[in-house]
Design an enzyme around this catalytic site. Sequence first.
Site, PDB file in Angstrom:
ATOM      1  N   GLU A 200      -8.924  11.315  12.761  1.00 26.60           N
ATOM      2  CA  GLU A 200      -8.128  10.115  13.090  1.00 26.60           C
ATOM      3  C   GLU A 200      -7.224  10.286  14.315  1.00 26.60           C
ATOM      4  O   GLU A 200      -6.356  11.169  14.341  1.00 26.60           O
ATOM      5  CB  GLU A 200      -7.277   9.740  11.875  1.00 26.60           C
ATOM      6  CG  GLU A 200      -6.537   8.436  12.057  1.00 26.60           C
ATOM      7  CD  GLU A 200      -5.972   7.884  10.758  1.00 26.60           C
ATOM      8  OE1 GLU A 200      -6.098   8.536   9.697  1.00 26.60           O
ATOM      9  OE2 GLU A 200      -5.385   6.787  10.815  1.00 26.60           O
TER      10      GLU A 200
ATOM     11  N   LYS B 228       0.850  -1.201   0.000  1.00 26.99           N
ATOM     12  CA  LYS B 228       0.000   0.000   0.000  1.00 26.99           C
ATOM     13  C   LYS B 228       0.875   1.236   0.000  1.00 26.99           C
ATOM     14  O   LYS B 228       1.944   1.244   0.622  1.00 26.99           O
ATOM     15  CB  LYS B 228      -0.876  -0.010   1.265  1.00 26.99           C
ATOM     16  CG  LYS B 228      -1.688   1.255   1.485  1.00 26.99           C
ATOM     17  CD  LYS B 228      -2.598   1.137   2.695  1.00 26.99           C
ATOM     18  CE  LYS B 228      -3.282   2.462   2.950  1.00 26.99           C
ATOM     19  NZ  LYS B 228      -4.197   2.429   4.091  1.00 26.99           N
TER      20      LYS B 228
HETATM   21  C1  LIG Z   1      -4.493  10.603   3.942  1.00 29.17           C
HETATM   22  C2  LIG Z   1      -5.727  11.042   4.220  1.00 29.17           C
HETATM   23  O1  LIG Z   1      -6.694  10.236   4.748  1.00 29.17           O
HETATM   24  C3  LIG Z   1      -6.374   8.982   5.364  1.00 29.17           C
HETATM   25  C4  LIG Z   1      -7.361   8.786   6.461  1.00 29.17           C
HETATM   26  C5  LIG Z   1      -8.575   8.185   6.241  1.00 29.17           C
HETATM   27  C6  LIG Z   1      -8.815   7.515   5.045  1.00 29.17           C
HETATM   28  C7  LIG Z   1      -7.834   7.377   4.112  1.00 29.17           C
HETATM   29  C8  LIG Z   1      -8.079   6.623   2.856  1.00 29.17           C
HETATM   30  O2  LIG Z   1      -9.158   6.030   2.706  1.00 29.17           O
HETATM   31  O3  LIG Z   1      -7.229   6.627   1.965  1.00 29.17           O
HETATM   32  C9  LIG Z   1      -6.462   7.877   4.333  1.00 29.17           C
HETATM   33  O4  LIG Z   1      -5.719   6.764   4.768  1.00 29.17           O
HETATM   34  C10 LIG Z   1      -6.130  12.421   3.984  1.00 29.17           C
HETATM   35  O5  LIG Z   1      -7.246  12.796   4.320  1.00 29.17           O
HETATM   36  O6  LIG Z   1      -5.302  13.215   3.446  1.00 29.17           O
END
Ligand SMILES: C=C(O[C@H]1C=CC=C(C(=O)O)[C@@H]1O)C(=O)O
Length: 372
Positions: free
Chosen positions: A176, A126
Amino acid sequence: MGCVDANQLLADYTPGDFYFGTSRRTILGTGARRTFTETDVASLSEAVPAALAPGSLAVGVLPFDTAGTPGHLVLPENVQVAGPAAPARHKDIGAPVAVRAVPEPVRHAEAVASAIKILKDGGLRKVVLARALDLDFEDEVPVQAILHNLAKDKAGAYTFAAGLPGGRTLVGATPELLLSRVGNQVVSHPHAGSAPRSADPVTDRENAEALASSRKDHLEHAVLTEAIVETLRPFCRSLDVPREPSLVSTPTMWHLGTVVTGELADRDITALHLAAALHPTPAICGTPTEAARRLVSELEPFDRGYYAGAVGWMDSAGDGEWAVSIRCAEVAESSLRLYAGGGIVPASDPKAELDETSAKFQTLLRAMGLEL
Ligand SMILES: C=C(O[C@H]1C=CC=C(C(=O)O)[C@@H]1O)C(=O)O
């Protein structure tokens, strides 16, 4: 530390201060008795606790790239703590005079496509790729008003504004939690897997259901939760990890989230130590970490600075709260750079990833009253 009205703390905030608001408390730190710039776990664990007098707090931010960008952790001259803020009205913010996407949206989609190819070739599970929007205003960016509106919208579980080197400010509202510690209880609430909210309740529910049943998003999430658990396990006597993630929401996004709770084996391990050990998680970097970090720097045409780092506080007992610094913007005088990223796995689609970053920009754009 004094106890005052939370809305007053929000009103009192001025750029350069540290503001951190949650559903439980509001912290306003002003002035700086001392600033720490180191970011490695060992130095932070020694230097910051040693400098904290009983009852005092360290506040601030860790950057995304802890090797290349200094941390900005401050022992404020004055700290005030109150309950949750609940401001009533939205504040007006003028329109920008210029808006630039960095990179152009089509270039971001191409970077995502390159990443997908590399992921499919193996080696990486990832990677998280971000893009930015640069906004220029005629006058100084009204950080206070943006912060006020983020708090009013309850735009994320952690509303923050933190002074940065050079008089800049990081302002945002993230959903988060990287790590909180109260006594020997630790909590992390990793988020990965996303879908936009919709004003139409039927579409909104459909988006949530599609996310809840998306194999691609569950994989993106599992890689993250595994990494959090792997890092926390050696520090904990016990860990509780739900088997499946839950749907969590902000006013603009649906996410998959997992609340990981643990009991620390050693009370001397501080909240900041654990946050620094967890960072950078696969919510904002990728897996394996080093390969993902390299790919991020190859494919993104900017330095992330304090976006995708951590923002929070720690007290002299080692308790504290550190949130992942996403859904935020870095402000410098009359300019502002807004960031949004998304996790890429082999099954990702470039167009969908581009749309996801556009949806994530909405947290800040709404707070600024902008439709872009
Ligand atoms: C990296 C970000 O979100 C992260 C947090 C929640 C969901 C995310 C996703 O689904 O990709 C990301 O991991 C951002 O908002 O810039």
